[in-house]
Design a protein around this motif. Sequence first.
Motif, PDB file in Angstrom:
ATOM      1  N   LYS A  32     -76.717 -16.506  90.083  1.00 30.36           N
ATOM      2  CA  LYS A  32     -75.978 -16.022  88.925  1.00 30.36           C
ATOM      3  C   LYS A  32     -75.882 -17.073  87.823  1.00 30.36           C
ATOM      4  O   LYS A  32     -75.325 -16.808  86.768  1.00 30.36           O
ATOM      5  N   ALA A  33     -76.344 -18.246  88.080  1.00 31.54           N
ATOM      6  CA  ALA A  33     -76.398 -19.298  87.059  1.00 31.54           C
ATOM      7  C   ALA A  33     -77.627 -20.138  87.346  1.00 31.54           C
ATOM      8  O   ALA A  33     -78.025 -20.316  88.509  1.00 31.54           O
ATOM      9  N   GLN A  34     -78.237 -20.649  86.303  1.00 31.86           N
ATOM     10  CA  GLN A  34     -79.524 -21.339  86.453  1.00 31.86           C
ATOM     11  C   GLN A  34     -79.393 -22.604  87.285  1.00 31.86           C
ATOM     12  O   GLN A  34     -78.400 -23.322  87.207  1.00 31.86           O
ATOM     13  N   ASN A  35     -80.421 -22.859  88.064  1.00 30.48           N
ATOM     14  CA  ASN A  35     -80.552 -24.119  88.783  1.00 30.48           C
ATOM     15  C   ASN A  35     -80.907 -25.196  87.758  1.00 30.48           C
ATOM     16  O   ASN A  35     -81.982 -25.172  87.159  1.00 30.48           O
ATOM     17  N   LEU A  36     -79.989 -26.149  87.565  1.00 28.15           N
ATOM     18  CA  LEU A  36     -80.201 -27.147  86.514  1.00 28.15           C
ATOM     19  C   LEU A  36     -80.942 -28.387  86.996  1.00 28.15           C
ATOM     20  O   LEU A  36     -81.129 -29.325  86.220  1.00 28.15           O
ATOM     21  N   LYS A  71     -78.997 -16.282  76.653  1.00 26.90           N
ATOM     22  CA  LYS A  71     -79.132 -15.088  77.462  1.00 26.90           C
ATOM     23  C   LYS A  71     -80.538 -15.080  78.030  1.00 26.90           C
ATOM     24  O   LYS A  71     -81.513 -15.244  77.301  1.00 26.90           O
ATOM     25  N   GLY A  72     -80.634 -14.942  79.347  1.00 24.05           N
ATOM     26  CA  GLY A  72     -81.942 -14.958  79.982  1.00 24.05           C
ATOM     27  C   GLY A  72     -82.022 -13.962  81.109  1.00 24.05           C
ATOM     28  O   GLY A  72     -81.264 -12.984  81.154  1.00 24.05           O
ATOM     29  N   ASN A  73     -82.947 -14.201  82.031  1.00 18.61           N
ATOM     30  CA  ASN A  73     -83.148 -13.259  83.124  1.00 18.61           C
ATOM     31  C   ASN A  73     -81.975 -13.232  84.100  1.00 18.61           C
ATOM     32  O   ASN A  73     -81.792 -12.262  84.834  1.00 18.61           O
ATOM     33  N   ILE A  74     -81.149 -14.293  84.124  1.00 20.74           N
ATOM     34  CA  ILE A  74     -80.014 -14.334  85.052  1.00 20.74           C
ATOM     35  C   ILE A  74     -78.780 -13.700  84.438  1.00 20.74           C
ATOM     36  O   ILE A  74     -78.093 -12.896  85.049  1.00 20.74           O
ATOM     37  N   GLY A  75     -78.494 -14.060  83.224  1.00 22.56           N
ATOM     38  CA  GLY A  75     -77.292 -13.520  82.590  1.00 22.56           C
ATOM     39  C   GLY A  75     -77.001 -14.241  81.288  1.00 22.56           C
ATOM     40  O   GLY A  75     -77.909 -14.782  80.656  1.00 22.56           O
ATOM     41  N   ILE A  76     -75.744 -14.243  80.901  1.00 24.20           N
ATOM     42  CA  ILE A  76     -75.336 -14.809  79.611  1.00 24.20           C
ATOM     43  C   ILE A  76     -74.479 -16.044  79.852  1.00 24.20           C
ATOM     44  O   ILE A  76     -73.572 -16.027  80.680  1.00 24.20           O
ATOM     45  N   MET A  77     -74.789 -17.107  79.112  1.00 20.99           N
ATOM     46  CA  MET A  77     -73.966 -18.320  79.143  1.00 20.99           C
ATOM     47  C   MET A  77     -73.228 -18.441  77.819  1.00 20.99           C
ATOM     48  O   MET A  77     -73.836 -18.349  76.756  1.00 20.99           O
ATOM     49  N   PRO A  78     -71.897 -18.626  77.831  1.00 21.38           N
ATOM     50  CA  PRO A  78     -71.156 -18.725  76.574  1.00 21.38           C
ATOM     51  C   PRO A  78     -71.434 -20.042  75.860  1.00 21.38           C
ATOM     52  O   PRO A  78     -71.835 -21.035  76.480  1.00 21.38           O
ATOM     53  N   ALA A  79     -71.220 -20.051  74.548  1.00 23.95           N
ATOM     54  CA  ALA A  79     -71.388 -21.270  73.755  1.00 23.95           C
ATOM     55  C   ALA A  79     -70.206 -22.197  73.978  1.00 23.95           C
ATOM     56  O   ALA A  79     -69.092 -21.776  74.276  1.00 23.95           O
ATOM     57  N   PHE A  80     -70.456 -23.481  73.806  1.00 26.51           N
ATOM     58  CA  PHE A  80     -69.409 -24.490  73.937  1.00 26.51           C
ATOM     59  C   PHE A  80     -69.141 -25.194  72.603  1.00 26.51           C
ATOM     60  O   PHE A  80     -68.500 -26.234  72.584  1.00 26.51           O
ATOM     61  N   VAL A 132     -66.384 -30.693  85.153  1.00 26.55           N
ATOM     62  CA  VAL A 132     -65.277 -29.933  84.561  1.00 26.55           C
ATOM     63  C   VAL A 132     -65.779 -28.645  83.898  1.00 26.55           C
ATOM     64  O   VAL A 132     -65.204 -27.569  84.086  1.00 26.55           O
ATOM     65  N   ASN A 133     -66.871 -28.752  83.129  1.00 26.35           N
ATOM     66  CA  ASN A 133     -67.282 -27.624  82.278  1.00 26.35           C
ATOM     67  C   ASN A 133     -68.408 -26.767  82.857  1.00 26.35           C
ATOM     68  O   ASN A 133     -68.484 -25.572  82.557  1.00 26.35           O
ATOM     69  N   CYS A 134     -69.290 -27.353  83.671  1.00 23.62           N
ATOM     70  CA  CYS A 134     -70.497 -26.648  84.084  1.00 23.62           C
ATOM     71  C   CYS A 134     -70.490 -26.256  85.559  1.00 23.62           C
ATOM     72  O   CYS A 134     -71.059 -25.229  85.925  1.00 23.62           O
ATOM     73  N   ALA A 135     -69.871 -27.106  86.392  1.00 25.14           N
ATOM     74  CA  ALA A 135     -69.915 -26.874  87.834  1.00 25.14           C
ATOM     75  C   ALA A 135     -69.335 -25.530  88.272  1.00 25.14           C
ATOM     76  O   ALA A 135     -69.820 -24.952  89.249  1.00 25.14           O
ATOM     77  N   PRO A 136     -68.307 -24.989  87.596  1.00 17.34           N
ATOM     78  CA  PRO A 136     -67.790 -23.691  88.042  1.00 17.34           C
ATOM     79  C   PRO A 136     -68.845 -22.601  88.099  1.00 17.34           C
ATOM     80  O   PRO A 136     -68.723 -21.668  88.898  1.00 17.34           O
ATOM     81  N   CYS A 137     -69.898 -22.677  87.256  1.00 21.18           N
ATOM     82  CA  CYS A 137     -70.954 -21.661  87.293  1.00 21.18           C
ATOM     83  C   CYS A 137     -72.221 -22.189  87.972  1.00 21.18           C
ATOM     84  O   CYS A 137     -72.872 -21.468  88.725  1.00 21.18           O
ATOM     85  N   HIS A 138     -72.586 -23.436  87.663  1.00 20.22           N
ATOM     86  CA  HIS A 138     -73.862 -23.961  88.152  1.00 20.22           C
ATOM     87  C   HIS A 138     -73.727 -24.696  89.477  1.00 20.22           C
ATOM     88  O   HIS A 138     -74.741 -25.133  90.035  1.00 20.22           O
ATOM     89  N   GLY A 139     -72.509 -24.857  89.966  1.00 18.94           N
ATOM     90  CA  GLY A 139     -72.313 -25.515  91.252  1.00 18.94           C
ATOM     91  C   GLY A 139     -72.186 -27.022  91.115  1.00 18.94           C
ATOM     92  O   GLY A 139     -72.695 -27.630  90.174  1.00 18.94           O
ATOM     93  N   VAL A 140     -71.509 -27.623  92.085  1.00 21.53           N
ATOM     94  CA  VAL A 140     -71.301 -29.070  92.048  1.00 21.53           C
ATOM     95  C   VAL A 140     -72.631 -29.810  92.118  1.00 21.53           C
ATOM     96  O   VAL A 140     -72.818 -30.855  91.489  1.00 21.53           O
ATOM     97  N   ASP A 141     -73.578 -29.262  92.891  1.00 22.81           N
ATOM     98  CA  ASP A 141     -74.880 -29.918  93.018  1.00 22.81           C
ATOM     99  C   ASP A 141     -75.875 -29.422  91.978  1.00 22.81           C
ATOM    100  O   ASP A 141     -77.050 -29.771  92.019  1.00 22.81           O
ATOM    101  N   ALA A 142     -75.438 -28.544  91.054  1.00 22.89           N
ATOM    102  CA  ALA A 142     -76.253 -28.020  89.941  1.00 22.89           C
ATOM    103  C   ALA A 142     -77.386 -27.114  90.399  1.00 22.89           C
ATOM    104  O   ALA A 142     -78.317 -26.858  89.660  1.00 22.89           O
ATOM    105  N   ASN A 143     -77.319 -26.609  91.620  1.00 22.53           N
ATOM    106  CA  ASN A 143     -78.367 -25.714  92.113  1.00 22.53           C
ATOM    107  C   ASN A 143     -78.131 -24.258  91.746  1.00 22.53           C
ATOM    108  O   ASN A 143     -78.836 -23.370  92.226  1.00 22.53           O
ATOM    109  N   GLY A 144     -77.093 -23.992  90.959  1.00 26.74           N
ATOM    110  CA  GLY A 144     -76.769 -22.608  90.634  1.00 26.74           C
ATOM    111  C   GLY A 144     -75.941 -21.981  91.743  1.00 26.74           C
ATOM    112  O   GLY A 144     -75.786 -22.557  92.824  1.00 26.74           O
ATOM    113  N   ILE A 145     -75.401 -20.808  91.480  1.00 26.15           N
ATOM    114  CA  ILE A 145     -74.574 -20.135  92.492  1.00 26.15           C
ATOM    115  C   ILE A 145     -75.113 -18.730  92.689  1.00 26.15           C
ATOM    116  O   ILE A 145     -75.002 -17.876  91.800  1.00 26.15           O
ATOM    117  N   ASP A 146     -75.718 -18.492  93.873  1.00 26.78           N
ATOM    118  CA  ASP A 146     -76.174 -17.156  94.273  1.00 26.78           C
ATOM    119  C   ASP A 146     -77.030 -16.489  93.197  1.00 26.78           C
ATOM    120  O   ASP A 146     -76.936 -15.290  92.967  1.00 26.78           O
TER     121      ASP A 146
END
Length: 299
Positions: free
Chosen positions: A167-171, A269-278, A151-165
Amino acid sequence: MKSMWIGGIILIVALMAGTYIVAGDAFNLGEDYINDLTMLAGLAIISITVFVALKYIQQIKNDKAGGELAEDNWDGIGEYKNPIPTGWGLAFIGTLVWLFWYWTVGYPTSGFSQIGQYNEEVLEYNAKYEAKWANADEATLKAMGESLYLVNCAPCHGVDANGIDGKAQNLTQRISKESVVYAIKNGGNNFVTHYPGGMPGGLLYEDADINAVANWIANGAKGEAPEAFTTGTCNSCHGDDARGIAMVGPNLVSYDNDMITAVLDDGKKGNIGIMPAFKGMLNETQYKALGSYLRSIGE
């Protein structure tokens, strides 16, 4: 004239009775002072409106214009310099008094409000939720964490958590080599709540040292730490095994609960971009659940 006032009184009583018939089911005197004031205000408006209307009807029928005329006139039409009607002035002052009372003492600062009720219900629900899952086992936390992730993380990190293009870290891994290199060169002060000291950039400046440390951390800090890690003061904040020191430096090897809490509370905030706080969106149990799930997919 007397019949007009009697008719006015009858009209007032009829309007009050009609008001009570329409709204009486929702009104119990003394149960809620806001409702009491609302009903009293309604009755006052009815009474004042009828008496003012009768008064001016009487004036229209009997009074004649009089008083001191202003000097200016328009095409022969002048204007009297009469004072404002006493009733209008009193109503105006009364409205101001009521306004300041309402802003400073009355609703909603000291009484019921829908926002207040919502906040109370949310707190009550969260307390029940945390009590219910306070001793959840690892399997339960993992399943809960998967739902939260989707619900909260997959929109950026992907369903498989590998990140998206990119733009979000591979978790599926704690940290990439590129992220370590970026942090060494640029420093970071992401987790101000849990690691307030931050990290200065430039502690290592030789590419060979930076690459050695980045490769070792990105591969899970397996084997002996490179010399640059220990001599470059990395271990003084992150520990000799790179698994972090409370309130000093985060765990660089795995997603422990302190690390998850820091990221969710402060964002990053890192080399990929900014992640908002939850912070405020998830509770402590949900933090633990997300940590359990992320550790499971990284194993």
